[in-house]
Design a protein around this motif. Sequence first.
Motif, PDB file in Angstrom:
ATOM      1  N   PRO A 107       0.925  -1.216  -0.006  1.00 37.19           N
ATOM      2  CA  PRO A 107      -0.065   0.057   0.105  1.00 37.19           C
ATOM      3  C   PRO A 107       0.664   1.163  -0.094  1.00 37.19           C
ATOM      4  CG  PRO A 107      -0.890  -1.497   1.462  1.00 37.19           C
ATOM      5  CD  PRO A 107       0.256  -2.160   1.105  1.00 37.19           C
ATOM      6  N   ASP A 108       1.864   1.384   0.799  1.00 29.87           N
ATOM      7  CA  ASP A 108       2.859   2.554   0.811  1.00 29.87           C
ATOM      8  C   ASP A 108       3.335   2.832  -0.302  1.00 29.87           C
ATOM      9  OD1 ASP A 108       1.633   3.112   3.493  1.00 29.87           O
ATOM     10  OD2 ASP A 108       3.292   2.139   4.464  1.00 29.87           O
ATOM     11  N   VAL A 109       3.979   1.796  -0.899  1.00 28.96           N
ATOM     12  CA  VAL A 109       4.765   1.854  -2.048  1.00 28.96           C
ATOM     13  C   VAL A 109       3.994   2.217  -3.303  1.00 28.96           C
ATOM     14  CG1 VAL A 109       6.317   0.550  -3.539  1.00 28.96           C
ATOM     15  CG2 VAL A 109       6.745   0.281  -1.296  1.00 28.96           C
ATOM     16  N   LEU A 110       2.988   1.533  -3.366  1.00 32.76           N
ATOM     17  CA  LEU A 110       2.023   1.851  -4.468  1.00 32.76           C
ATOM     18  C   LEU A 110       1.427   3.196  -4.496  1.00 32.76           C
ATOM     19  CD1 LEU A 110       0.267  -1.391  -5.392  1.00 32.76           C
ATOM     20  CD2 LEU A 110       2.454  -0.840  -6.123  1.00 32.76           C
ATOM     21  N   ARG A 111       1.168   3.625  -3.261  1.00 28.61           N
ATOM     22  CA  ARG A 111       0.698   5.048  -3.028  1.00 28.61           C
ATOM     23  C   ARG A 111       1.873   6.044  -3.516  1.00 28.61           C
ATOM     24  NH1 ARG A 111      -0.429   5.650   2.284  1.00 28.61           N
ATOM     25  NH2 ARG A 111       1.870   6.347   2.593  1.00 28.61           N
ATOM     26  N   ALA A 112       2.763   5.797  -3.348  1.00 27.59           N
ATOM     27  CA  ALA A 112       4.016   6.759  -3.942  1.00 27.59           C
ATOM     28  C   ALA A 112       4.430   6.546  -5.027  1.00 27.59           C
ATOM     29  CB  ALA A 112       5.464   6.257  -2.918  1.00 27.59           C
ATOM     30  N   PHE A 113       4.247   5.405  -5.617  1.00 25.11           N
ATOM     31  CA  PHE A 113       4.479   5.128  -7.242  1.00 25.11           C
ATOM     32  C   PHE A 113       3.348   6.009  -7.910  1.00 25.11           C
ATOM     33  CE2 PHE A 113       3.974   3.118 -11.235  1.00 25.11           C
ATOM     34  CZ  PHE A 113       5.165   3.082 -11.689  1.00 25.11           C
ATOM     35  N   HIS A 114       1.983   5.796  -7.555  1.00 25.33           N
ATOM     36  CA  HIS A 114       0.824   6.420  -8.191  1.00 25.33           C
ATOM     37  C   HIS A 114       1.070   8.028  -8.121  1.00 25.33           C
ATOM     38  CE1 HIS A 114      -3.009   7.041  -9.771  1.00 25.33           C
ATOM     39  NE2 HIS A 114      -3.463   7.700  -8.815  1.00 25.33           N
ATOM     40  N   GLY A 115       1.446   8.462  -6.911  1.00 25.11           N
ATOM     41  CA  GLY A 115       1.466   9.851  -6.850  1.00 25.11           C
ATOM     42  C   GLY A 115       2.589  10.458  -7.943  1.00 25.11           C
ATOM     43  N   ALA A 116       3.634   9.708  -8.024  1.00 23.22           N
ATOM     44  CA  ALA A 116       4.791  10.184  -9.098  1.00 23.22           C
ATOM     45  C   ALA A 116       4.317   9.813 -10.742  1.00 23.22           C
ATOM     46  CB  ALA A 116       6.145   9.327  -8.685  1.00 23.22           C
ATOM     47  N   HIS A 117       3.608   8.923 -10.619  1.00 22.45           N
ATOM     48  CA  HIS A 117       3.320   8.279 -12.239  1.00 22.45           C
ATOM     49  C   HIS A 117       1.916   7.948 -12.230  1.00 22.45           C
ATOM     50  CE1 HIS A 117       7.733   8.470 -12.604  1.00 22.45           C
ATOM     51  NE2 HIS A 117       7.933   7.183 -11.574  1.00 22.45           N
ATOM     52  N   PRO A 118       0.892   8.861 -12.235  1.00 17.54           N
ATOM     53  CA  PRO A 118      -0.599   8.693 -12.018  1.00 17.54           C
ATOM     54  C   PRO A 118      -0.979   8.150 -13.495  1.00 17.54           C
ATOM     55  CG  PRO A 118      -0.210  10.985 -12.299  1.00 17.54           C
ATOM     56  CD  PRO A 118       1.094  10.298 -12.057  1.00 17.54           C
ATOM     57  N   GLY A 119      -0.225   8.110 -14.444  1.00 17.76           N
ATOM     58  CA  GLY A 119      -1.012   7.627 -15.740  1.00 17.76           C
ATOM     59  C   GLY A 119      -0.667   6.006 -15.992  1.00 17.76           C
ATOM     60  N   ILE A 120       0.400   5.462 -14.950  1.00 17.90           N
ATOM     61  CA  ILE A 120       0.531   4.117 -15.007  1.00 17.90           C
ATOM     62  C   ILE A 120      -0.450   3.426 -14.379  1.00 17.90           C
ATOM     63  CG2 ILE A 120       2.343   2.340 -14.492  1.00 17.90           C
ATOM     64  CD1 ILE A 120       3.202   4.494 -16.495  1.00 17.90           C
ATOM     65  N   ARG A 121      -1.014   2.292 -14.891  1.00 17.39           N
ATOM     66  CA  ARG A 121      -1.868   1.519 -14.571  1.00 17.39           C
ATOM     67  C   ARG A 121      -1.267   0.378 -13.630  1.00 17.39           C
ATOM     68  NH1 ARG A 121      -5.404  -1.691 -17.880  1.00 17.39           N
ATOM     69  NH2 ARG A 121      -3.770  -1.738 -19.439  1.00 17.39           N
ATOM     70  N   LEU A 122      -1.629   0.061 -12.553  1.00 13.42           N
ATOM     71  CA  LEU A 122      -1.168  -0.789 -11.789  1.00 13.42           C
ATOM     72  C   LEU A 122      -2.207  -2.125 -11.693  1.00 13.42           C
ATOM     73  CD1 LEU A 122      -0.015   1.318  -8.794  1.00 13.42           C
ATOM     74  CD2 LEU A 122       1.491   0.182 -10.419  1.00 13.42           C
ATOM     75  N   LEU A 123      -1.675  -3.327 -12.060  1.00 10.22           N
ATOM     76  CA  LEU A 123      -2.523  -4.543 -12.094  1.00 10.22           C
ATOM     77  C   LEU A 123      -1.939  -5.360 -11.144  1.00 10.22           C
ATOM     78  CD1 LEU A 123      -3.044  -4.900 -15.921  1.00 10.22           C
ATOM     79  CD2 LEU A 123      -4.525  -3.610 -14.418  1.00 10.22           C
ATOM     80  N   ILE A 124      -2.664  -5.891 -10.162  1.00  6.57           N
ATOM     81  CA  ILE A 124      -2.005  -6.664  -9.022  1.00  6.57           C
ATOM     82  C   ILE A 124      -2.776  -8.087  -9.059  1.00  6.57           C
ATOM     83  CG2 ILE A 124      -1.565  -6.511  -6.829  1.00  6.57           C
ATOM     84  CD1 ILE A 124      -0.502  -4.280  -8.033  1.00  6.57           C
ATOM     85  N   GLU A 125      -1.834  -8.930  -9.186  1.00  4.03           N
ATOM     86  CA  GLU A 125      -2.372 -10.445  -8.817  1.00  4.03           C
ATOM     87  C   GLU A 125      -1.997 -11.100  -7.492  1.00  4.03           C
ATOM     88  OE1 GLU A 125      -2.203 -14.753 -11.112  1.00  4.03           O
ATOM     89  OE2 GLU A 125      -2.301 -12.882 -12.297  1.00  4.03           O
ATOM     90  N   GLU A 126      -2.733 -11.658  -6.466  1.00  2.43           N
ATOM     91  CA  GLU A 126      -2.308 -12.140  -5.508  1.00  2.43           C
ATOM     92  C   GLU A 126      -2.336 -13.664  -5.745  1.00  2.43           C
ATOM     93  OE1 GLU A 126      -3.749 -10.534  -1.617  1.00  2.43           O
ATOM     94  OE2 GLU A 126      -5.465  -9.605  -2.919  1.00  2.43           O
ATOM     95  N   GLY A 127      -1.559 -14.190  -5.085  1.00  9.40           N
ATOM     96  CA  GLY A 127      -1.366 -15.686  -5.256  1.00  9.40           C
ATOM     97  C   GLY A 127      -0.140 -16.054  -4.406  1.00  9.40           C
ATOM     98  N   GLY A 128       0.071 -17.545  -4.174  1.00  4.99           N
ATOM     99  CA  GLY A 128       1.196 -18.041  -3.656  1.00  4.99           C
ATOM    100  C   GLY A 128       2.483 -18.013  -4.550  1.00  4.99           C
TER     101      GLY A 128
END
Length: 306
Positions: A107-128
């Motif tokens: 959460p903290d890292v993605l918030r910082a990344f999104h703040g710096a690069h708001p045009g980049i879509r972040l697609l997250i996949e959870e898994g083992g």
Amino acid sequence: MHFQQLAYFVAVAEARHFTRAAEQVHVSQPSLSQQVKALEGELGAALFSRARGNITLTDAGEALLPLARRILADADTARHEVQELVQLRRGRIRLGATPSVCTGLLPDVLRAFHGAHPGIRLLIEEGGSHDLVRELARGALDLALVVLPLPAASPALTTVELLQEDLVVVSATARPAPGRRGAVHVADLENEPLVMFRHGYDLRELTVAACRAEGFEPSFTVEGGEMDAVLGFVRAGLGVAVVPRMVAVRAGPDLRTTPLAAPGLRRTIALAHRSDVEPPRAARELQRMLLGAGPPGAPAAAVPGG
């Protein structure tokens, strides 16, 4: 051999039906069949067995399928790499992570990344970790946060150790504290009802292995949950759970965190990507930010390695 032919082949292989595959790729069924036949002609081998309307892969088809998926994934990555060349103003990152890392570190890292690069879509996949390694291998992910050691049959991946982290025991504040003298020994868990994650969680395998090393099988009151569900069951007083410290610090005041007595349990989180393909530019920028991050609220620090 054209990308379109490979895409049609993969569609038929997954649908096991020419008409349904044509609908999925938005072409007519004759057109799709013609392209598959052209591919078979170029390769000099039948890719499908069409006996009595049943569509199955031949040996040649089975051999081609994982390669075709990887080629299409690499082509897709190449298209996005070009799109991202305009100062990281647009593009996407496909990031895989274990559920506990999604809850604690990201959460903290993605918030910082999104703040710096708001045009980049972040697609997250959870898994083992095992599932994430497989997705990396077939080109479905750019980066993945996995738990070391990787499965024995892992493909060629580049890994960098990101952090080492202690595991702790969480329990409801309304019930007596587990363990003794402010710490829990693994042996103490024999007398504690455990809330356990579903199969495929690295935390499940690590906890069960530690209990067996102490000579007992753990007792589960509830099992099969995801991270949020496990924490909710613990809050309800159904038992205790072993979780990463980075998750525990975010768990809220209604959960008590108790450390595991020495030597305790630790896990190593690594950032992984395919060795034969450099991650896209946006993914490399996120990689740089992740390598500079540590777990929130925990004393563990990033550990260089490979």
